[in-house]
Structure formats: structure tokens, C-alpha cells
Design a protein around this motif. Structure first.
Motif, PDB file in Angstrom:
ATOM      1  N   MET A   1       0.845  -1.170   0.000  1.00 42.27           N
ATOM      2  CA  MET A   1       0.000   0.000   0.000  1.00 42.27           C
ATOM      3  C   MET A   1       0.893   1.237   0.000  1.00 42.27           C
ATOM      4  N   ARG A  36     -16.475   0.021  -3.127  1.00 49.04           N
ATOM      5  CA  ARG A  36     -17.037   0.322  -1.808  1.00 49.04           C
ATOM      6  C   ARG A  36     -17.159   1.833  -1.639  1.00 49.04           C
ATOM      7  N   TYR A  61     -15.639   8.463   1.025  1.00 51.70           N
ATOM      8  CA  TYR A  61     -14.564   7.650   0.432  1.00 51.70           C
ATOM      9  C   TYR A  61     -15.128   6.707  -0.624  1.00 51.70           C
ATOM     10  N   GLN A  63     -13.621   3.327  -2.815  1.00 52.96           N
ATOM     11  CA  GLN A  63     -12.581   2.381  -3.216  1.00 52.96           C
ATOM     12  C   GLN A  63     -12.937   1.973  -4.637  1.00 52.96           C
ATOM     13  N   VAL A  71      -6.228  -0.569  -7.821  1.00 49.86           N
ATOM     14  CA  VAL A  71      -7.260  -0.257  -6.831  1.00 49.86           C
ATOM     15  C   VAL A  71      -6.792   0.948  -6.015  1.00 49.86           C
ATOM     16  N   PHE A  72      -7.623   1.992  -6.010  1.00 48.71           N
ATOM     17  CA  PHE A  72      -7.317   3.222  -5.288  1.00 48.71           C
ATOM     18  C   PHE A  72      -8.425   3.545  -4.313  1.00 48.71           C
ATOM     19  N   GLU A  73      -8.064   4.310  -3.272  1.00 50.78           N
ATOM     20  CA  GLU A  73      -9.057   4.942  -2.412  1.00 50.78           C
ATOM     21  C   GLU A  73      -8.965   6.428  -2.688  1.00 50.78           C
ATOM     22  N   TYR A  75     -11.284  10.255  -2.082  1.00 50.79           N
ATOM     23  CA  TYR A  75     -12.390  10.779  -1.288  1.00 50.79           C
ATOM     24  C   TYR A  75     -12.732  12.208  -1.684  1.00 50.79           C
ATOM     25  N   ARG A  89      -4.827   6.763  -1.399  1.00 51.15           N
ATOM     26  CA  ARG A  89      -3.812   5.713  -1.471  1.00 51.15           C
ATOM     27  C   ARG A  89      -4.128   4.708  -2.564  1.00 51.15           C
ATOM     28  N   GLU A  90      -3.086   3.963  -2.926  1.00 53.11           N
ATOM     29  CA  GLU A  90      -3.259   2.825  -3.828  1.00 53.11           C
ATOM     30  C   GLU A  90      -3.058   1.575  -2.995  1.00 53.11           C
ATOM     31  N   LEU A  91      -3.990   0.657  -3.121  1.00 56.11           N
ATOM     32  CA  LEU A  91      -3.904  -0.596  -2.362  1.00 56.11           C
ATOM     33  C   LEU A  91      -3.008  -1.578  -3.092  1.00 56.11           C
TER      34      LEU A  91
END
Length: 93
Positions: A1, A36, A61, A63, A71-73, A75, A89-91
Motif C-alpha cells: 500500500m 465500496r 470515500y 474504493q 485499486v485506489f481509495e 475521497y 492511497r493505492e492498495l
């Protein structure tokens, strides 16, 4: 991450607005799927003991999975008069 916390530009659709693409560091990412969605109304670290609603975070937020398989978060920060979209962030892949 990996954590970035950088402003991004989004292309949105719907009401309320949901991201369909975003631009980060000059590159456009198309969102294949919103995995999500959640709200954060918590208080940031270091808040005074007497807390009011004005001190709360006001974030939504998302996802997201991009067409590239990343995959990013991200917001939406509604803390002031101007709304800001942030790539948090990037997961891990």
C-alpha cells in the motif's frame, strides 16, 4: 500500500456525484467499478477535548478499480466552501 494524499480532478456522474474517471499526475484513469463507498465523520488526531461538528471530517470515500486493474481509495472532502477530491492511497495489487 502506498499513501499519496494528493488533489485530483474527477469526472463524475449521477446525483450524488460518483466518480467515473480521475486525472492524477497528468494521467487519466477510468473507473471500471466502485468497490465500496463509506463516510468519515470522525475527528482528526489532535482535536480538542471539547468537540463540535465543525471539527469533524466530512469525507465520502470511494474504493475504486480502474480499467488498468489498479485499486485506489479516493475521497471527496467537504470541509470548507470548496469541495476537493483527494487520491488517498493505492492498495496492494
Amino acid at each position: 500500500m502506498e499513501i499519496f494524499s494528493e488533489k485530483i480532478e474527477i469526472e463524475g456522474a449521477g446525483e450524488p456525484v460518483q466518480p467515473v474517471a480521475f486525472t492524477w499526475r497528468g494521467k487519466e484513469f477510468h473507473i471500471q467499478k466502485i468497490i465500496r463507498i463509506w463516510q468519515d465523520w470522525g475527528f482528526p488526531p489532535g482535536s480538542p477535548k471539547r468537540k463540535t461538528w465543525k471539527l469533524r471530517r466530512h469525507r465520502t470515500y470511494f474504493q475504486v478499480l480502474t480499467r488498468e486493474g489498479r485499486v485506489f481509495e479516493i475521497y471527496l472532502d467537504r470541509k470548507g466552501p470548496d469541495l476537493e477530491w483527494i487520491l488517498y492511497r493505492e492498495l496492494d495489487k
